[in-house]
Scaffold this motif. Structure first.
Motif, short mmCIF file in Angstrom:
data_model
loop_
_atom_site.label_atom_id
_atom_site.label_comp_id
_atom_site.label_asym_id
_atom_site.label_seq_id
_atom_site.Cartn_x
_atom_site.Cartn_y
_atom_site.Cartn_z
N ASP A 89 62.81 18.10 80.42
CA ASP A 89 63.91 18.51 81.14
C ASP A 89 64.43 19.81 80.27
O ASP A 89 64.69 19.81 79.25
N GLY A 90 64.63 20.88 81.27
CA GLY A 90 65.40 22.08 80.74
C GLY A 90 64.43 22.92 80.08
O GLY A 90 64.79 24.05 79.46
N THR A 91 63.07 22.67 79.80
CA THR A 91 62.15 23.29 78.96
C THR A 91 61.72 24.82 79.92
O THR A 91 61.87 24.60 81.20
N ARG A 92 61.46 25.82 79.15
CA ARG A 92 60.63 27.10 79.75
C ARG A 92 59.44 26.74 80.19
O ARG A 92 58.63 27.41 80.97
N LEU A 93 58.55 25.78 79.32
CA LEU A 93 57.34 25.58 79.59
C LEU A 93 57.08 24.45 80.46
O LEU A 93 56.64 22.97 80.38
N GLY A 94 56.89 24.88 81.89
CA GLY A 94 56.76 23.95 82.86
C GLY A 94 55.29 23.40 83.18
O GLY A 94 54.25 24.03 82.44
N VAL A 95 55.06 22.84 84.05
CA VAL A 95 53.65 22.67 84.51
C VAL A 95 52.91 23.85 85.04
O VAL A 95 51.69 23.80 84.69
N HIS A 96 53.66 24.57 85.39
CA HIS A 96 53.06 25.87 85.84
C HIS A 96 53.78 27.07 85.14
O HIS A 96 55.01 27.05 84.77
N PRO A 97 53.01 28.23 84.72
CA PRO A 97 53.72 29.10 83.96
C PRO A 97 54.77 30.17 84.64
O PRO A 97 54.55 30.32 85.79
N ASP A 98 55.69 30.50 83.62
CA ASP A 98 56.86 31.14 84.38
C ASP A 98 56.91 32.40 83.62
O ASP A 98 56.77 32.60 82.28
N ALA A 99 57.12 33.76 84.23
CA ALA A 99 57.14 34.89 83.63
C ALA A 99 58.30 35.08 82.48
O ALA A 99 58.23 36.11 82.14
N ALA A 100 59.11 34.16 82.71
CA ALA A 100 60.26 34.25 81.56
C ALA A 100 59.90 33.89 80.30
O ALA A 100 60.44 34.24 79.41
N ILE A 101 58.65 33.31 80.15
CA ILE A 101 57.98 33.10 78.84
C ILE A 101 57.52 34.39 78.25
O ILE A 101 56.70 34.82 78.75
N PRO A 102 58.01 34.76 76.98
CA PRO A 102 57.51 35.89 76.34
C PRO A 102 55.87 35.48 76.06
O PRO A 102 55.43 34.49 75.74
N GLY A 103 55.05 36.70 76.66
CA GLY A 103 53.55 36.68 76.41
C GLY A 103 52.92 36.05 77.84
O GLY A 103 51.67 36.12 78.00
N ASP A 105 53.13 37.06 81.71
CA ASP A 105 53.56 38.34 82.56
C ASP A 105 53.60 37.77 83.93
O ASP A 105 54.37 38.40 84.80
N PHE A 106 52.84 36.84 84.44
CA PHE A 106 53.09 36.49 85.89
C PHE A 106 53.37 34.72 86.23
O PHE A 106 52.84 33.98 85.50
N SER A 107 54.17 34.71 86.92
CA SER A 107 54.40 33.51 87.40
C SER A 107 53.66 32.95 88.40
O SER A 107 53.31 33.53 89.33
#
Ligand SMILES: [Mg+2]
Length: 270
Positions: A89-103, A105-107
């Motif tokens: 819960d609350g992680t940036r590392l979801g089951v699909h990638p999000d561009a908010a994660i450094p490194g 670039d594309f959700s």
């Protein structure tokens, strides 16, 4: 000492993290372990995540995000504490990638869209006079989608030579075998007809993938597609080519068996 960025290291981390989070999409992460290892080790240059000239990577098959996170963690771009939050819960590392994660670039995760993103990034590179490369990793089932072929047509027309697509031809998709759901063959002929240079590759052979993906290209004007022939769940015998492992999470016993098999294969590797 950080472990080598190779398919085995990614495979091990995918199994550990998916088990810890009790999350599936394991088989489709294991089929791209070697492709992602080679792309992150040999293709994308190591520049900062904010460098405008950084190479771009689009994980169009966003449900394999865990393999991407594993590569970023092994490379040290994603810190270990963050990697361990995968699926919480609350992680940036979801089951699909999000561009908010450094490194990242594309959700991605809405299938059939990633090649269009990559076309835009390649066209933007040309407009900006940048030498950056763009690599998109697609599932074979994304070749069921009209949007993929619209993007393929666009890239061929505009001679987007900075663009490389890798198709994870694992022969499986969420609900069945691709040849039964919607046949794709002859896949190489289709891409060629859209103006792409086509190379077929054994998708778990890192040396072969490196020879194809690492060099600057002989034909700098045509986009390149690599049809990586892979196996769903590769490296774990009870998952291999079994469509259930597109989505299912592992039990404790299955996780132990899977990791033991990966470790044994690693020990006996030349
Ligand atoms: Mg597939």
């Amino acid at each position: 000492v950080s472990p080598a960025l190779d398919g085995t290291a990614i495979r091990r981390r995918v199994l550990e993290a998916s088990h810890r989070a009790h999350v599936g999409h394991i088989g489709c992460s294991l089929s791209v372990a070697e492709v992602i290892a080679v792309v992150f080790r040999c293709v994308l240059r190591r520049t900062g995540p904010d460098d405008p000239d950084r190479d771009r990577f689009v994980l169009s098959k966003g449900h394999a995000a865990l393999a991407l996170y594993a590569a970023l963690a092994i490379r040290g771009d994603l810190d270990e504490a963050t990697f361990l939050t995968f699926g919480e819960d609350g992680t940036r590392l979801g089951v699909h990638p999000d561009a908010a994660i450094p490194g990242v670039d594309f959700s991605t995760g809405s299938l059939g869209q990633g090649l269009s993103f990559a076309c835009g990034a390649a066209l933007a590179a040309r407009t900006a006079g940048s030498a950056r490369r763009v690599v998109a990793l697609l599932s074979d089932a994304e070749c069921d989608e009209g949007s993929t072929w619209e993007a393929a047509l666009f890239a061929g027309h505009h001679r987007l030579g900075a663009l490389t697509a890798v198709v994870d031809v694992n022969g499986s998709q969420a609900l069945g075998r691709t040849r039964e759901v919607l046949g794709l063959e002859p896949l190489a002929d289709k891409w060629r007809a859209f103006g792409w240079t086509v190379v077929e590759a054994p998708g778990h052979d890192e040396s072969a993938l490196e020879r194809i993906l690492a060099p600057r290209r002989a034909d700098p004007d045509a986009p390149l597609v690599v049809l990586a022939r892979t196996e769903l769940g590769h490296g774990v015998s009870f998952m291999a080519n079994d469509v259930r492992w597109h989505y299912a999470p592992m039990t404790d016993e299955q996780a132990r068996a899977a990791l033991a098999e990966v470790d044994a294969a690693d020990r006996s590797a030349p």
